[in-house]
Design a protein around this motif. Sequence first.
Motif, short mmCIF file in Angstrom:
data_model
loop_
_atom_site.label_atom_id
_atom_site.label_comp_id
_atom_site.label_asym_id
_atom_site.label_seq_id
_atom_site.Cartn_x
_atom_site.Cartn_y
_atom_site.Cartn_z
N THR A 29 0.84 -1.20 0.00
CA THR A 29 0.00 0.00 0.00
C THR A 29 0.87 1.25 0.00
O THR A 29 1.84 1.33 0.75
N VAL A 30 0.55 2.20 -0.87
CA VAL A 30 1.20 3.51 -0.85
C VAL A 30 0.10 4.54 -0.60
O VAL A 30 -0.89 4.59 -1.34
N VAL A 44 9.38 -4.27 -4.09
CA VAL A 44 8.39 -5.33 -4.29
C VAL A 44 9.05 -6.48 -5.05
O VAL A 44 10.21 -6.38 -5.44
N ALA A 45 8.29 -7.54 -5.25
CA ALA A 45 8.73 -8.63 -6.11
C ALA A 45 7.82 -8.64 -7.33
O ALA A 45 6.65 -8.23 -7.24
N ALA A 46 8.35 -9.09 -8.46
CA ALA A 46 7.54 -9.18 -9.67
C ALA A 46 6.30 -10.02 -9.37
O ALA A 46 6.41 -11.08 -8.75
N GLY A 47 5.13 -9.53 -9.77
CA GLY A 47 3.88 -10.23 -9.50
C GLY A 47 3.11 -9.62 -8.34
O GLY A 47 1.93 -9.91 -8.16
N ASP A 48 3.78 -8.78 -7.55
CA ASP A 48 3.10 -8.13 -6.42
C ASP A 48 2.14 -7.05 -6.91
O ASP A 48 2.26 -6.56 -8.03
N THR A 49 1.21 -6.68 -6.04
CA THR A 49 0.31 -5.57 -6.35
C THR A 49 0.58 -4.40 -5.41
O THR A 49 1.06 -4.59 -4.28
N VAL A 50 0.29 -3.22 -5.88
CA VAL A 50 0.44 -2.00 -5.07
C VAL A 50 -0.88 -1.23 -5.15
O VAL A 50 -1.37 -0.93 -6.24
N THR A 51 -1.45 -0.95 -3.99
CA THR A 51 -2.68 -0.15 -3.93
C THR A 51 -2.31 1.27 -3.52
O THR A 51 -1.66 1.48 -2.50
N ALA A 80 -6.66 2.78 -6.07
CA ALA A 80 -6.53 1.95 -7.27
C ALA A 80 -5.38 0.98 -7.06
O ALA A 80 -4.38 1.31 -6.42
N LYS A 81 -5.55 -0.22 -7.58
CA LYS A 81 -4.53 -1.25 -7.43
C LYS A 81 -3.86 -1.50 -8.77
O LYS A 81 -4.53 -1.64 -9.80
N ILE A 82 -2.54 -1.52 -8.76
CA ILE A 82 -1.80 -1.85 -9.99
C ILE A 82 -0.94 -3.08 -9.70
O ILE A 82 -0.65 -3.39 -8.55
N LYS A 83 -0.57 -3.77 -10.77
CA LYS A 83 0.27 -4.95 -10.62
C LYS A 83 1.63 -4.69 -11.24
O LYS A 83 1.70 -4.18 -12.36
N LYS A 103 9.12 5.91 -6.32
CA LYS A 103 9.87 4.87 -7.03
C LYS A 103 9.51 3.51 -6.48
O LYS A 103 9.40 3.31 -5.27
N ILE A 104 9.31 2.57 -7.41
CA ILE A 104 9.08 1.17 -7.04
C ILE A 104 10.20 0.35 -7.65
O ILE A 104 10.47 0.44 -8.85
N VAL A 105 10.88 -0.41 -6.80
CA VAL A 105 11.92 -1.32 -7.31
C VAL A 105 11.39 -2.73 -7.16
O VAL A 105 11.00 -3.16 -6.08
N SER A 106 11.37 -3.44 -8.28
CA SER A 106 10.83 -4.79 -8.32
C SER A 106 11.94 -5.80 -8.61
O SER A 106 12.70 -5.61 -9.56
N ASN A 107 12.03 -6.83 -7.78
CA ASN A 107 13.08 -7.84 -7.97
C ASN A 107 12.53 -9.12 -8.56
O ASN A 107 11.37 -9.41 -8.41
#
Length: 107
Positions: A29-30, A44-51, A80-83, A103-107
């Motif tokens: 959540t942001v 985050v990790a690839a496949g995670d969602t962020v609301t 709103a939720k994004i993936k 910034k979102i860093v996805s591993n």
Amino acid sequence: MFGNIVMKTLGAVLLTVMLAGNALAAEHTVRIKGMKFQPANLSVAAGDTVTFINNDNAPHTATAKDGSFSTPRLGKGNSAKIKISKSGAFDYFCAVHPRMKGKIVSN
Ligand SMILES: [Cu+2]
């Protein structure tokens, strides 16, 4: 006969791995408050969602610089939720107030 058992076992293992992978997708959540994304940096990790939740009176979006995601324009109290489907570093901003950055860093 033996080959059949091996195939069935492999199938079960694959299914388990797929289900486990799905179950591991985390939800983040942001909050948008005081004209700021909180937290401004998120791992985050690839496949995670962020609301994204807008707690300001002003409308905001969270729009990726590279176009990989964008929320609609969010009014007060809206979310709103994004993936995040791939790995990488995603700089984003608010399309209404481009000086607001995160910034979102996805591993
Ligand atoms: Cu904004």
